[in-house]
Design a protein around this motif. Sequence first.
Motif, PDB file in Angstrom:
ATOM      1  N   LEU A  36       0.798  -1.229   0.000  1.00 17.41           N
ATOM      2  CA  LEU A  36       0.000   0.000   0.000  1.00 17.41           C
ATOM      3  C   LEU A  36       0.832   1.280   0.000  1.00 17.41           C
ATOM      4  N   GLY A  37       2.155   1.137   0.140  1.00 19.09           N
ATOM      5  CA  GLY A  37       2.999   2.316   0.286  1.00 19.09           C
ATOM      6  C   GLY A  37       2.860   3.323  -0.834  1.00 19.09           C
ATOM      7  N   GLY A  38       2.830   2.836  -2.085  1.00 22.51           N
ATOM      8  CA  GLY A  38       2.711   3.741  -3.231  1.00 22.51           C
ATOM      9  C   GLY A  38       1.408   4.509  -3.219  1.00 22.51           C
ATOM     10  N   TYR A  39       0.324   3.832  -2.894  1.00 24.08           N
ATOM     11  CA  TYR A  39      -0.987   4.500  -2.868  1.00 24.08           C
ATOM     12  C   TYR A  39      -1.079   5.489  -1.709  1.00 24.08           C
ATOM     13  N   TRP A  40      -0.519   5.113  -0.560  1.00 19.17           N
ATOM     14  CA  TRP A  40      -0.495   6.042   0.560  1.00 19.17           C
ATOM     15  C   TRP A  40       0.271   7.308   0.173  1.00 19.17           C
ATOM     16  N   ALA A  41       1.425   7.147  -0.457  1.00 15.95           N
ATOM     17  CA  ALA A  41       2.273   8.281  -0.798  1.00 15.95           C
ATOM     18  C   ALA A  41       1.574   9.245  -1.755  1.00 15.95           C
ATOM     19  N   VAL A  42       0.950   8.721  -2.815  1.00 17.63           N
ATOM     20  CA  VAL A  42       0.358   9.632  -3.803  1.00 17.63           C
ATOM     21  C   VAL A  42      -0.888  10.316  -3.268  1.00 17.63           C
ATOM     22  N   ASN A  43      -1.593   9.686  -2.336  1.00 22.82           N
ATOM     23  CA  ASN A  43      -2.779  10.300  -1.756  1.00 22.82           C
ATOM     24  C   ASN A  43      -2.452  11.230  -0.593  1.00 22.82           C
ATOM     25  N   ARG A  44      -1.509  10.832   0.233  1.00 19.24           N
ATOM     26  CA  ARG A  44      -1.175  11.637   1.416  1.00 19.24           C
ATOM     27  C   ARG A  44      -0.267  12.805   1.071  1.00 19.24           C
ATOM     28  N   HIS A  45       0.569  12.643   0.065  1.00 13.91           N
ATOM     29  CA  HIS A  45       1.543  13.689  -0.273  1.00 13.91           C
ATOM     30  C   HIS A  45       1.323  14.141  -1.717  1.00 13.91           C
ATOM     31  N   GLY A  46       0.267  14.894  -1.914  1.00 12.21           N
ATOM     32  CA  GLY A  46      -0.079  15.366  -3.253  1.00 12.21           C
ATOM     33  C   GLY A  46       0.692  16.615  -3.635  1.00 12.21           C
ATOM     34  N   MET A  47       0.534  17.007  -4.893  1.00 12.34           N
ATOM     35  CA  MET A  47       1.168  18.237  -5.369  1.00 12.34           C
ATOM     36  C   MET A  47       0.167  19.393  -5.284  1.00 12.34           C
ATOM     37  N   PRO A  48       0.647  20.612  -5.048  1.00 12.20           N
ATOM     38  CA  PRO A  48      -0.246  21.768  -5.039  1.00 12.20           C
ATOM     39  C   PRO A  48      -0.926  21.947  -6.394  1.00 12.20           C
ATOM     40  N   LEU A  49      -2.136  22.482  -6.367  1.00 11.99           N
ATOM     41  CA  LEU A  49      -2.919  22.661  -7.591  1.00 11.99           C
ATOM     42  C   LEU A  49      -2.186  23.510  -8.621  1.00 11.99           C
ATOM     43  N   VAL A  50      -1.470  24.526  -8.180  1.00 16.59           N
ATOM     44  CA  VAL A  50      -0.795  25.417  -9.130  1.00 16.59           C
ATOM     45  C   VAL A  50       0.226  24.646  -9.963  1.00 16.59           C
ATOM     46  N   ASN A  51       0.917  23.684  -9.377  1.00 20.64           N
ATOM     47  CA  ASN A  51       1.859  22.873 -10.144  1.00 20.64           C
ATOM     48  C   ASN A  51       1.142  21.848 -11.007  1.00 20.64           C
ATOM     49  N   ALA A  52       0.062  21.272 -10.486  1.00 23.37           N
ATOM     50  CA  ALA A  52      -0.707  20.292 -11.262  1.00 23.37           C
ATOM     51  C   ALA A  52      -1.218  20.903 -12.557  1.00 23.37           C
ATOM     52  N   GLU A  53      -1.641  22.157 -12.504  1.00 23.45           N
ATOM     53  CA  GLU A  53      -2.139  22.830 -13.707  1.00 23.45           C
ATOM     54  C   GLU A  53      -1.033  23.053 -14.723  1.00 23.45           C
ATOM     55  N   ARG A  54       0.186  23.252 -14.263  1.00 25.74           N
ATOM     56  CA  ARG A  54       1.316  23.377 -15.185  1.00 25.74           C
ATOM     57  C   ARG A  54       1.668  22.022 -15.797  1.00 25.74           C
ATOM     58  N   VAL A  55       1.635  20.981 -14.965  1.00 20.26           N
ATOM     59  CA  VAL A  55       1.988  19.644 -15.436  1.00 20.26           C
ATOM     60  C   VAL A  55       1.000  19.152 -16.486  1.00 20.26           C
TER      61      VAL A  55
END
Length: 506
Positions: A351-370
């Motif tokens: 479960l480590g990968g799923y925990w990491a991507v859900n618990r430690h997300g990226m800020p919206l401002v960067n997501a919009e650039r990506v």
Amino acid sequence: MSSVNITIIGGGACGISAFTELFLQLRIAGQHHKVSITIIEENDEVGKGLAFGTKQPGHILNTQADLMGIHLAEPQHFSDWLITHEAKVDEEVVDNQGKNEAFTTRRLYGDYLKEQFEHYFALAKQEGMEVEVIRASATDVTLLKSGFKVHLSGDGTHFCHYLILAPGTPVANNYPDLDGQKNYFGSPWPSSDILENVPREADVGILGSSLSAIDALMTLADNDHKGKITFYSLDGLLPRVQVEKPEPYSCRYLTIRNLHRIQREMLRNPSITEVFRLFMQEAESYAGKKIDWEKTKRVGKPAGKLLKEDIAIARNGGDALMNVPYALRYESSEMWKMLDESEKIKFKKWLGGYWAVNRHGMPLVNAERVIKMFESGQLSVLSDLKKVVFQKNKKHFLLSYGDESKTEKYLINATGPASAVKDMKSGLIKNLAKGGLIEPEQAGGISIDTENMQIMLKGRPVPRFYALGHITNGLLLDVNAVWFNVKTIGGLSQHLIKHFISENPS
């Protein structure tokens, strides 16, 4: 110098926080004239380190400012600092939440850390305490009867009575065969190495797809990179997108109380299976409906498509898979302590990968650039990475993934910090392990007493020897959260000072 010396190896966020808290507690106890504090820091500026010394505007903290204060019981101290420094920080606050809840740039946080250190360093001197900074790398430690001899770069040495390891986030040494190869960058930091050596028109490969990879990507994007960029990852999972202002939520099922009930009724620690079942109950309670758990699987799905969906979910307040882990941020480490080591290892594997991507997300401002880089075709993500080889005759890197392969001339290792001691690039950590002064935990990091951060060997504490931050990641889950590390520093400081007073009565 005073008769008793406390030395902190590392002048990053943990090191500065430890220095400040120790000074305050010693001063309040009237013991500050009997103790000196030394900080050993290899970088030019104490506080900033590699990550916080960046000048890139796209390098954004992935935690809101009101959880980033470095003073005990004052997590909002950084957000208060933002408000009082409004004229200085306007361009560095990168979202629309207001400065008390904002996501800010790493470089601004570095300024905050540096200012806090300089203030309390000067105050300690003013109050008559002996303090110093040794600008060198700590390379090894020798345990003596009366304390520790710290070996320094340039063949120097330093003696201390108490020693605190706060070396920061360890760079991974997971591709040692690539070290030293031209056009290979073993870490996203310092970003200047990448910018000075990678042409803007060149295609670039980035190992990893987590927050470290996003940082590497932002380094290139901030400098108008034109070439194609490819993430090569084991699972192909990008961090999800943080909700700008999550609604408060109190868990009903996945609670410390319910985990303790398992201990009390079953006379054993809870299993990961039991914990995950409670999480499923919690998530469905939050969602107000049954969840099709098969559909929540992300591995194998197009990263760009998932990111677009995640942006929409974040704008709409998030979902159970993100908001429940966020609601558990203050309890998750206590829950982690309740698991046997074998269950912690299962968690990281399953479960480590799923925990990491859900618990430690990226800020919206960067997501919009990506997402724009996905849509333009500049960015792609390839999963199931199997092997990376440097081909000297062709002077490029051959990356094998799935049943295919691809070559890259420029390659950045952004796989994130090392968890296991054997994978840490730090010469100091390797020498401490080789010399038997630290003991690796199977779940990651080193063995410590989680109540006071004292280093443990064969089940016994090493007197006057402490550790902080990511090197304790196996026993403490949230070691990348500043507020949590500050909390552990409080326990360490109280333990150290009580020990000192008991050995040095007035």
